[in-house]
Write an enzyme that holds these catalytic residues in place. Structure first.
Site, PDB file in Angstrom:
ATOM      1  N   THR A 185     123.219  75.970 -26.607  1.00 56.41           N
ATOM      2  CA  THR A 185     123.638  74.578 -26.454  1.00 56.41           C
ATOM      3  C   THR A 185     124.806  74.361 -27.412  1.00 56.41           C
ATOM      4  OG1 THR A 185     122.177  73.819 -28.196  1.00 56.41           O
ATOM      5  CG2 THR A 185     121.277  73.815 -25.979  1.00 56.41           C
ATOM      6  N   GLU A 330     120.082  73.718 -20.796  1.00 56.73           N
ATOM      7  CA  GLU A 330     118.685  74.087 -20.555  1.00 56.73           C
ATOM      8  C   GLU A 330     118.292  74.014 -19.080  1.00 56.73           C
ATOM      9  OE1 GLU A 330     119.882  72.081 -22.825  1.00 56.73           O
ATOM     10  OE2 GLU A 330     118.698  72.007 -24.664  1.00 56.73           O
ATOM     11  N   LYS A 439     119.822  50.267 -31.189  1.00 53.09           N
ATOM     12  CA  LYS A 439     118.612  49.437 -31.258  1.00 53.09           C
ATOM     13  C   LYS A 439     118.945  48.186 -32.054  1.00 53.09           C
ATOM     14  CE  LYS A 439     116.625  53.724 -30.701  1.00 53.09           C
ATOM     15  NZ  LYS A 439     117.367  54.899 -31.163  1.00 53.09           N
ATOM     16  N   TRP A 444     117.438  47.240 -26.706  1.00 53.67           N
ATOM     17  CA  TRP A 444     118.366  48.363 -26.586  1.00 53.67           C
ATOM     18  C   TRP A 444     119.706  47.924 -26.023  1.00 53.67           C
ATOM     19  CZ3 TRP A 444     115.411  52.875 -23.810  1.00 53.67           C
ATOM     20  CH2 TRP A 444     114.437  53.390 -24.689  1.00 53.67           C
TER      21      TRP A 444
END
Ligand code: ADP
Length: 550
Positions: A185, A330, A439, A444
């Site tokens: 990654t 992934e 947040k 959110w």
């Protein structure tokens, strides 16, 4: 009851054999800055045979890792095919990682041989003394004598090495579950982690890439593959192209909008793949110097959310449809693709196209809330996306068997770290990466929604949004904006342009005008860097009035 079918293993060697015989006339070509170096898939197969013999001669056995430190080019594609087909493991190193990260991943993967492009020797040379498992370096497209090798490492010129080999290689039958290739990654949110793709996962993934509702790659395509071959295996395009006979156009090191467009003018690709930031650059260059790019029947874009304004500009100004896809290293990486359902109206089609798309038939998806419960797929309920399927990682590579970040795997599902919602017919809309969601006062704010809205302003070239600490609300959004040349909008005007799309409390009060959004090694906005710049007081921030209530 057991089936009566043959248990023939899926194998990349079979794909290579198919390509070099039945798709022998398809080509891979590399841009030189003024023209193309061309190679047919027939020739590619013979070169792969020579490279496999050469590697075997250097002591590379089955399951040994062979690194590549290369641009997207013909020689890289030969390595891509020879290494897995001989039962060894391809490890495409991300040339843009920091030196320490590169050393870490090459040592972690225990690369035995590395094939390097000559033009990258200035980057690779200083790393070599720290690469503890590397015994041989093969230099392609350049002068091998320019590399100073430490004791115990041999350097070989690619052309001479291959010229001395037979093109015949008896590619072995390997267990389809064995590793064929590995990618790390890019470390956007932490240390690079290794994903080892199997022959089985690679073949199945390639099939999905070729399906009409996957990437619809076919032998009628010429694919401009800008996404680097070290970024999630160039989204699976190289193996899929070998499978279906799509010709590949490789940009090598010519990745700026100008040379990319020059290459397009000559080669007229039908298909292209790159992250959004590349297309933003291409769009800018096109408005400075118009060019017909309608030969592109499709441009696949993923890696980060495609700004709807970018998609619209390609549609309206260039008649080129952008196809939005979601995936991760992934997930091989194709997870979902945004083809609208056949019966969608034009308006519905647009909202499907800007979503992250629908999962393929072999990929299962679910959303998990903070308490670990599965939330409904009703197009509204938010949760962390988890996925499962034959080309989804079930763990990270660990040389000593000790699990690496086991918390990323949950009951056989991969935790993606992405937060979103899914409709009943399986379309995913991502709100944010869980680490990037802002947040504010217990609610959110999606950094991606704000970015897309700011980037739809005609004066804005790029915008990245981060959450910054706030004494009253925990976090508040800070917008780092790059204005287009000659544009003069200020923070007030930009904020006012958002007011019809966001609740008052969501409107950002912190604005920084910067020259360029920092990018990761694979061209995504690097919010880690912006956060660090902000924390170090390096950003000049224009402060507007914040919210009084939520
Ligand atoms: P890294 O994790 O190092 O950035 P990857 O390329 O594997 O490397 O990143 C995968 C992540 O990129 C996903 O988890 C998601 O956050 C983001 N991503 C990929 N495609 C999209 C997309 N179409 N829309 C939004 N985010 C995306």
């Amino acid at each position: 009851m057991l089936s009566t079918m043959q248990d023939e293993p899926l194998s990349l060697a079979t794909v290579l054999r198919h390509a070099m015989t039945q798709k022998a006339d398809s080509e891979v070509s590399t841009w030189t800055g003024s023209g193309m170096r061309r190679m047919t898939f027939g020739e590619l197969g013979l070169q792969a045979g020579r490279l496999a013999n050469a590697l075997r001669g250097l002591g590379v056995g089955q399951t040994d890792r062979v690194g590549t430190f290369m641009w997207n080019n013909n020689e890289h594609l030969v390595a891509y095919n020879a290494i897995p087909a001989m039962g060894s493991v391809l490890h495409a190193l991300n040339i843009r990682l920091f030196p320490e990260q590169l050393t870490f991943v090459a040592n972690h993967a225990e690369d035995k041989v590395v094939i390097v492009d000559g033009s990258l020797l200035p980057l690779f040379g200083p790393l070599l003394p720290g690469l503890t498992s590397v015994k041989h370096v093969i230099v392609a497209n350049g002068d091998a004598s320019a590399l100073e090798a430490p004791a115990g490492v041999e350097v070989h010129p690619y052309d001479e090495l291959l010229a001395a080999q037979s093109e015949e290689f008896d590619f072995p039958v390997v267990d389809e579950r064995m590793a064929a290739a590995m990618c790390y990654t890019s470390g956007t949110t932490g240390e690079p982690k290794g994903v080892a793709y199997s022959h089985r996962s690679s073949v199945l993934h390639s099939m999905q890439v070729c399906t009409a509702d996957g990437m619809s790659l076919s032998q009628r395509d010429d694919v401009l593959t800008i996404v680097p071959m070290f970024h999630a295996n160039a989204w699976g395009i190289p193996y899929a192209a070998l499978m279906c006979g799509a010709s590949l156009l490789m940009p090598d090191r010519f990745l700026q909008p100008e040379p990319v467009l020059e290459m397009m003018a000559v080669e007229k690709p039908t298909f292209a793949a790159a992250v959004p930031t590349i297309w933003t650059g291409v769009l800018g260059q096109l408005s400075a110097k118009p060019q017909d790019i309608s030969h592109l029947r499709q441009v696949i874009v993923g890696g980060s959310a495609v700004p709807p304004a970018l998609m619209k500009a390609f549609d309206e100004q260039h008649h080129v449809p952008i196809l939005h896809a979601w995936g991760m290293t992934e997930t091989s990486p194709l997870g979902s693709v945004a083809h609208p359902p056949a019966k969608a109206t034009d308006e519905e089609a647009w909202s499907y196209r800007i979503s992250q798309g629908q999962f393929g038939p072999a990929v299962q998806a679910r959303l998990i809330d903070d308490d670990g419960n599965v939330v409904p797929k009703d197009g509204k309920s938010l949760g962390e996306l988890e996925v499962k399927g034959p080309w989804i990682a079930g763990s990270y590579y660990s040389p000593d068997g000790r699990p690496v970040e086991p918390e990323k795997f949950h009951d056989g599902w991969l935790r993606t770290g992405d937060v979103g919602k899914i409709t009943a017919n399986g379309f995913l809309t991502l709100v944010d990466r869980s680490k990037d969601v802002i947040k504010s006062g217990g609610e959110w704010i999606s950094s991606v929604d704000l970015e897309n809205a700011v980037m739809s302003h005609p004066d804005v070239l790029e915008a990245a949004v981060i959450g910054v600490p706030d004494p009253s609300w925990d976090e508040r959004p800070l917008v780092a904006v790059v204005l287009k040349e000659g544009a003069s909008s200020d923070a007030e005007a930009l904020r006012a342009s958002l007011s019809d799309r966001f609740a008052k409390w969501q409107l950002p009060e912190h604005w920084a005008f910067i020259a360029e959004v920092p990018k990761t090694s694979v061209g995504k906005f690097d919010k880690k860097v912006i956060r660090a710049q902000h924390a170090a007081g390096e950003l000049e921030v224009v402060e507007l009035e914040g919210p009084r209530s939520h």
